[in-house]
Design an enzyme around this catalytic site. Sequence first.
Site, PDB file in Angstrom:
ATOM      1  N   ALA A 123       0.862  -1.174   0.000  1.00 24.37           N
ATOM      2  CA  ALA A 123       0.000   0.000   0.000  1.00 24.37           C
ATOM      3  C   ALA A 123       0.904   1.233   0.000  1.00 24.37           C
ATOM      4  O   ALA A 123       2.060   1.172   0.424  1.00 24.37           O
ATOM      5  CB  ALA A 123      -0.887  -0.013   1.236  1.00 24.37           C
ATOM      6  N   GLY A 136       0.713  -5.002   0.951  1.00 22.86           N
ATOM      7  CA  GLY A 136      -0.492  -5.075   0.128  1.00 22.86           C
ATOM      8  C   GLY A 136      -0.249  -5.753  -1.218  1.00 22.86           C
ATOM      9  O   GLY A 136      -1.192  -6.253  -1.836  1.00 22.86           O
ATOM     10  N   GLU A 177      -0.492  -9.353  -0.484  1.00 24.23           N
ATOM     11  CA  GLU A 177      -1.922  -9.589  -0.221  1.00 24.23           C
ATOM     12  C   GLU A 177      -2.728  -9.596  -1.519  1.00 24.23           C
ATOM     13  O   GLU A 177      -3.669 -10.377  -1.677  1.00 24.23           O
ATOM     14  CB  GLU A 177      -2.436  -8.523   0.751  1.00 24.23           C
ATOM     15  CG  GLU A 177      -1.817  -8.703   2.141  1.00 24.23           C
ATOM     16  CD  GLU A 177      -2.065  -7.516   3.063  1.00 24.23           C
ATOM     17  OE1 GLU A 177      -1.635  -6.397   2.712  1.00 24.23           O
ATOM     18  OE2 GLU A 177      -2.692  -7.698   4.113  1.00 24.23           O
ATOM     19  N   GLU A 231       4.863  -5.053   7.290  1.00 22.88           N
ATOM     20  CA  GLU A 231       4.112  -3.968   7.938  1.00 22.88           C
ATOM     21  C   GLU A 231       4.569  -3.651   9.353  1.00 22.88           C
ATOM     22  O   GLU A 231       4.537  -2.489   9.772  1.00 22.88           O
ATOM     23  CB  GLU A 231       2.607  -4.296   7.946  1.00 22.88           C
ATOM     24  CG  GLU A 231       1.922  -4.169   6.597  1.00 22.88           C
ATOM     25  CD  GLU A 231       1.950  -5.456   5.769  1.00 22.88           C
ATOM     26  OE1 GLU A 231       2.753  -6.362   6.089  1.00 22.88           O
ATOM     27  OE2 GLU A 231       1.170  -5.550   4.813  1.00 22.88           O
TER      28      GLU A 231
END
Length: 263
Positions: A69, A114, A117, A137
């Site tokens: 992200a 992300g 993911e 993260e």
Amino acid sequence: MEQGAPTAVEYTVRDRVAWITVNRPKKLNALNRATVQEITVAATRAIDDPDVAVLVLTGAGEKAFVAGADIGEMAAMDARQGQDFGRFLQSSFDVLERSPKPVIAAVNGFALGGGCELAMACHIRIAGENARFGQPEVGLGLIPGAGGTQRLQRLVGRGKAMELILTGDMISADEAHRIGLVNRVVPAAELRTRVAAAAAGLAAKSPVALARAIDAVMTGGDLGLDDAMRLEAALFGLCFATSDMKEGTSAFLEKRKPEFSGT
Ligand code: CAA
């Protein structure tokens, strides 16, 4: 995503395969809100297009699939916005996982946070040998928030998932293959052609059978065994009412290739 408009996601269809390419190479294809929204629009377009059989997700450039992200965008968020962003990412990635058409992640470099993911929300992951995976993260004071705490343990088991999430360590494509995070590792230079070949194989199968198989695996996987078996039997039974089943079984018995209509 009209031609000529600035876009963070490229969309092209070739041989009934929709290639959805995250296109922010200078930011290693990091996912801001707008980019995620464009991925969903592209995926929905491919799912709705009767001339598309398979979706492929990949990243632009040599270096990254998706490096996570967008940290710059997240840095300014408060708790409420963070939760909203997490739910937004989760529901966006669910569109891929729930796609009735197979979705392949062609992992061409870093798949972090992300990005890992996003790859895990795809049905099949094929990685170039240069790919790197991780959930870093915790090093940012965060936890995986786009489904990673759940999908990773379902793919590789709780022990390995916990280790990857707590350490934030990056692993190689070969290690990701060894633990079951990716299906296949191929030479980086051959990634596109190998993915195209895999997609062509899927595109030759019965679309209704593929959709029901995805549903049985995904929906059934979240149910207790007894309910999951009932669901499988119901979906198996529904296949018998399709032209594709008649065609597939007839073609086998007549020793010819099936021509599926998708009905
Ligand atoms: N968000 C925003 N920008 C990013 C980014 C990210 N996730 N990853 C890389 N970039 C940017 C860098 O800031 C840099 O931009 P500038 O040139 O403007 O400075 C550019 O991409 C190139 O990156 P680097 O110079 O860092 O490249 P590198 O080769 O030295 O390192 C890397 C590569 C190891 C992948 C490193 O970029 C990195 O660690 N990136 C962040 C990875 C990460 O922590 N991802 C998780 C994000 S949190 C998350 O995803 C939450 C969630 O679960 C949803």
